[in-house]
Write a protein that holds these residues in place. Structure first.
Motif, mmCIF file in Angstrom:
data_model
loop_
_atom_site.group_PDB
_atom_site.id
_atom_site.type_symbol
_atom_site.label_atom_id
_atom_site.label_comp_id
_atom_site.label_asym_id
_atom_site.label_seq_id
_atom_site.Cartn_x
_atom_site.Cartn_y
_atom_site.Cartn_z
ATOM 1 N N ASN A 67 0.825 -1.215 0.000
ATOM 2 C CA ASN A 67 0.000 0.000 0.000
ATOM 3 C C ASN A 67 0.855 1.258 0.000
ATOM 4 O O ASN A 67 0.539 2.246 -0.677
ATOM 5 C CB ASN A 67 -0.924 0.010 1.221
ATOM 6 C CG ASN A 67 -2.126 -0.893 1.065
ATOM 7 O OD1 ASN A 67 -2.569 -1.174 -0.045
ATOM 8 N ND2 ASN A 67 -2.667 -1.341 2.189
ATOM 9 N N LEU A 68 1.948 1.239 0.766
ATOM 10 C CA LEU A 68 2.835 2.401 0.802
ATOM 11 C C LEU A 68 3.480 2.658 -0.553
ATOM 12 O O LEU A 68 3.543 3.801 -1.019
ATOM 13 C CB LEU A 68 3.922 2.207 1.859
ATOM 14 C CG LEU A 68 3.571 2.605 3.284
ATOM 15 C CD1 LEU A 68 4.689 2.190 4.236
ATOM 16 C CD2 LEU A 68 3.314 4.102 3.401
ATOM 17 N N LEU A 69 3.967 1.597 -1.204
ATOM 18 C CA LEU A 69 4.577 1.777 -2.514
ATOM 19 C C LEU A 69 3.547 2.303 -3.516
ATOM 20 O O LEU A 69 3.833 3.229 -4.294
ATOM 21 C CB LEU A 69 5.175 0.464 -3.010
ATOM 22 C CG LEU A 69 5.786 0.502 -4.421
ATOM 23 C CD1 LEU A 69 6.855 1.584 -4.535
ATOM 24 C CD2 LEU A 69 6.357 -0.865 -4.794
ATOM 25 N N ALA A 70 2.345 1.737 -3.492
ATOM 26 C CA ALA A 70 1.298 2.214 -4.401
ATOM 27 C C ALA A 70 0.993 3.689 -4.150
ATOM 28 O O ALA A 70 0.812 4.468 -5.093
ATOM 29 C CB ALA A 70 0.040 1.371 -4.230
ATOM 30 N N SER A 71 0.967 4.088 -2.876
ATOM 31 C CA SER A 71 0.658 5.490 -2.566
ATOM 32 C C SER A 71 1.752 6.426 -3.074
ATOM 33 O O SER A 71 1.466 7.546 -3.504
ATOM 34 C CB SER A 71 0.467 5.673 -1.060
ATOM 35 O OG SER A 71 1.681 5.616 -0.344
ATOM 36 N N ALA A 103 0.490 0.690 -9.641
ATOM 37 C CA ALA A 103 -0.264 0.953 -8.416
ATOM 38 C C ALA A 103 -1.558 0.149 -8.388
ATOM 39 O O ALA A 103 -1.942 -0.399 -7.342
ATOM 40 C CB ALA A 103 -0.566 2.445 -8.291
ATOM 41 N N LEU A 104 -2.229 0.053 -9.531
ATOM 42 C CA LEU A 104 -3.462 -0.728 -9.605
ATOM 43 C C LEU A 104 -3.197 -2.190 -9.258
ATOM 44 O O LEU A 104 -3.955 -2.814 -8.497
ATOM 45 C CB LEU A 104 -4.061 -0.621 -11.012
ATOM 46 C CG LEU A 104 -5.351 -1.407 -11.271
ATOM 47 C CD1 LEU A 104 -6.473 -0.928 -10.355
ATOM 48 C CD2 LEU A 104 -5.761 -1.281 -12.747
ATOM 49 N N LEU A 111 -6.157 -6.236 -2.001
ATOM 50 C CA LEU A 111 -7.596 -6.461 -1.864
ATOM 51 C C LEU A 111 -7.983 -7.904 -2.179
ATOM 52 O O LEU A 111 -9.006 -8.384 -1.689
ATOM 53 C CB LEU A 111 -8.355 -5.489 -2.775
ATOM 54 C CG LEU A 111 -8.264 -4.017 -2.346
ATOM 55 C CD1 LEU A 111 -8.815 -3.104 -3.429
ATOM 56 C CD2 LEU A 111 -8.999 -3.791 -1.023
ATOM 57 N N ASP A 112 -7.171 -8.587 -2.973
ATOM 58 C CA ASP A 112 -7.431 -10.016 -3.211
ATOM 59 C C ASP A 112 -7.307 -10.823 -1.926
ATOM 60 O O ASP A 112 -7.968 -11.852 -1.756
ATOM 61 C CB ASP A 112 -6.452 -10.563 -4.265
ATOM 62 C CG ASP A 112 -6.827 -10.147 -5.678
ATOM 63 O OD1 ASP A 112 -7.966 -9.676 -5.879
ATOM 64 O OD2 ASP A 112 -5.974 -10.276 -6.572
ATOM 65 N N VAL A 113 -6.440 -10.369 -1.027
ATOM 66 C CA VAL A 113 -6.238 -11.055 0.249
ATOM 67 C C VAL A 113 -7.252 -10.575 1.283
ATOM 68 O O VAL A 113 -7.795 -11.359 2.055
ATOM 69 C CB VAL A 113 -4.800 -10.830 0.756
ATOM 70 C CG1 VAL A 113 -4.611 -11.443 2.148
ATOM 71 C CG2 VAL A 113 -3.800 -11.416 -0.224
ATOM 72 N N ASP A 114 -7.515 -9.268 1.295
ATOM 73 C CA ASP A 114 -8.456 -8.679 2.259
ATOM 74 C C ASP A 114 -9.267 -7.611 1.544
ATOM 75 O O ASP A 114 -8.815 -6.481 1.383
ATOM 76 C CB ASP A 114 -7.695 -8.087 3.447
ATOM 77 C CG ASP A 114 -8.629 -7.460 4.483
ATOM 78 O OD1 ASP A 114 -9.865 -7.564 4.320
ATOM 79 O OD2 ASP A 114 -8.119 -6.869 5.453
ATOM 80 N N ILE A 115 -10.471 -7.964 1.125
ATOM 81 C CA ILE A 115 -11.312 -7.055 0.357
ATOM 82 C C ILE A 115 -11.674 -5.806 1.155
ATOM 83 O O ILE A 115 -12.035 -4.776 0.590
ATOM 84 C CB ILE A 115 -12.602 -7.791 -0.109
ATOM 85 C CG1 ILE A 115 -13.368 -6.950 -1.130
ATOM 86 C CG2 ILE A 115 -13.483 -8.123 1.089
ATOM 87 C CD1 ILE A 115 -12.631 -6.702 -2.401
ATOM 88 N N GLY A 123 -6.919 4.056 -1.287
ATOM 89 C CA GLY A 123 -5.856 4.317 -2.251
ATOM 90 C C GLY A 123 -6.320 4.097 -3.673
ATOM 91 O O GLY A 123 -5.957 4.842 -4.590
ATOM 92 N N LEU A 124 -7.153 3.081 -3.878
ATOM 93 C CA LEU A 124 -7.682 2.803 -5.216
ATOM 94 C C LEU A 124 -8.561 3.952 -5.687
ATOM 95 O O LEU A 124 -8.505 4.351 -6.860
ATOM 96 C CB LEU A 124 -8.464 1.494 -5.185
ATOM 97 C CG LEU A 124 -8.794 0.829 -6.519
ATOM 98 C CD1 LEU A 124 -7.535 0.588 -7.345
ATOM 99 C CD2 LEU A 124 -9.523 -0.489 -6.272
ATOM 100 N N ALA A 125 -9.363 4.518 -4.782
ATOM 101 C CA ALA A 125 -10.183 5.681 -5.144
ATOM 102 C C ALA A 125 -9.302 6.873 -5.512
ATOM 103 O O ALA A 125 -9.580 7.596 -6.478
ATOM 104 C CB ALA A 125 -11.111 6.047 -3.981
ATOM 105 N N ALA A 126 -8.219 7.078 -4.748
ATOM 106 C CA ALA A 126 -7.301 8.168 -5.051
ATOM 107 C C ALA A 126 -6.592 7.933 -6.379
ATOM 108 O O ALA A 126 -6.370 8.870 -7.159
ATOM 109 C CB ALA A 126 -6.281 8.319 -3.929
#
Length: 254
Positions: A67-71, A103-104, A111-115, A123-126
């Motif tokens: 999540n941090l890398l994606a952000s 990032a996607l 989210l595949d592990v924890d929806i 982050g996906l919305a951003a």
């Protein structure tokens, strides 16, 4: 605050020796640590990226690091839109698309592990908004249940207006990062600390009142305690017209 600096130095040494856990935590702290004022390339502006990638190579299931890398990638998309930077790509369009795709994939992996992972969902919305050069709403980011600190530094000058922001939940890490602001600019002029409780601004402190030119004794600076659930690591927020990610963000407006 001194303890954090000592831990930071120790983590760097351990990460350089190949320890994935240390690389992940070093990457997180580098997300919090403000960039130097003369930073002008990806490695200087986002020094955490190298270590987050190193940690993920060894621990691909680490959702916080993913999540941090994606952000950070979403931050880079915002920077491309806000300035004339291409961040090493042949074109701005190439830079946006490469970062959007990676990032996607990272957010979807989490989210595949924890929806229900809140940082990945927000982050996906951003990301969706950033890729379209738009801004997600606070409702889309689902931030109203969380509490956090926001430090804002207005360093605008000339034709470009810069606003630096810091989003954290730990008071000692807040002091550590603010000390970096002081050493970068030699002053706390234009620096404001806001405390958000359950998504709403609760208190505002003008840090410039601590003394613009004399280094504050950070351990004695009162930081209001957060109430309720802290903002998750890597969770973006929107305050006013600006979206900021966990840690340090700089916005540039031409």
């Amino acid at each position: 605050m001194a303890d954090i600096e000592q831990r930071f130095v120790a983590l760097r040494a351990e990460a350089e020796s190949g320890d994935a856990g240390s690389a992940a935590e070093l990457g997180r702290l580098l997300c919090v640590r403000p960039a130097l004022s003369d930073a002008d390339d990806v490695e200087d502006l986002w020094p955490s990226e190298r270590w987050l990638r190193a940690a993920l190579r060894e621990r691909p299931g680490d959702s916080v690091t993913a999540n941090l890398l994606a952000s950070r990638l979403v931050q880079q998309i915002d920077a491309i839109h806000e300035t004339d930077l291409t961040l090493g790509e042949e074109s701005a369009e190439d830079g946006v698309e490469r970062r959007r795709s990676e990032a996607l994939a990272l957010y979807n992996q989490v989210l595949d592990v924890d929806i229900a992972d809140p940082a990945a969902s927000a982050g996906l919305a951003a990301l969706r908004a950033a890729a379209s050069d738009e801004e997600p709403s606070a409702d889309e980011l689902r931030q109203s249940r969380y509490s956090w600190y926001l430090v804002e530094v207005d360093t605008g000058s000339g034709a470009v207006s810069y606003v630096e922001q810091l989003v954290v939940t730990d008071p000692d890490e807040l002091r550590w990062a603010c000390d970096r602001f002081f050493h970068t600019y030699g002053s706390l002029a234009g620096t404001t600390l806001m405390t958000f409780q359950a998504g709403e601004e609760d208190e505002r402190i003008e840090l410039s009142e601590l003394g613009q030119d004399a280094q504050p004794h950070w351990d004695t600076v009162r930081i209001p305690p957060l109430r309720g659930e802290p903002l998750p690591v890597a969770h973006p927020i929107r305050v006013g017209r600006m979206v900021s990610h966990y840690g340090y963000t700089v916005h540039a407006y031409l």
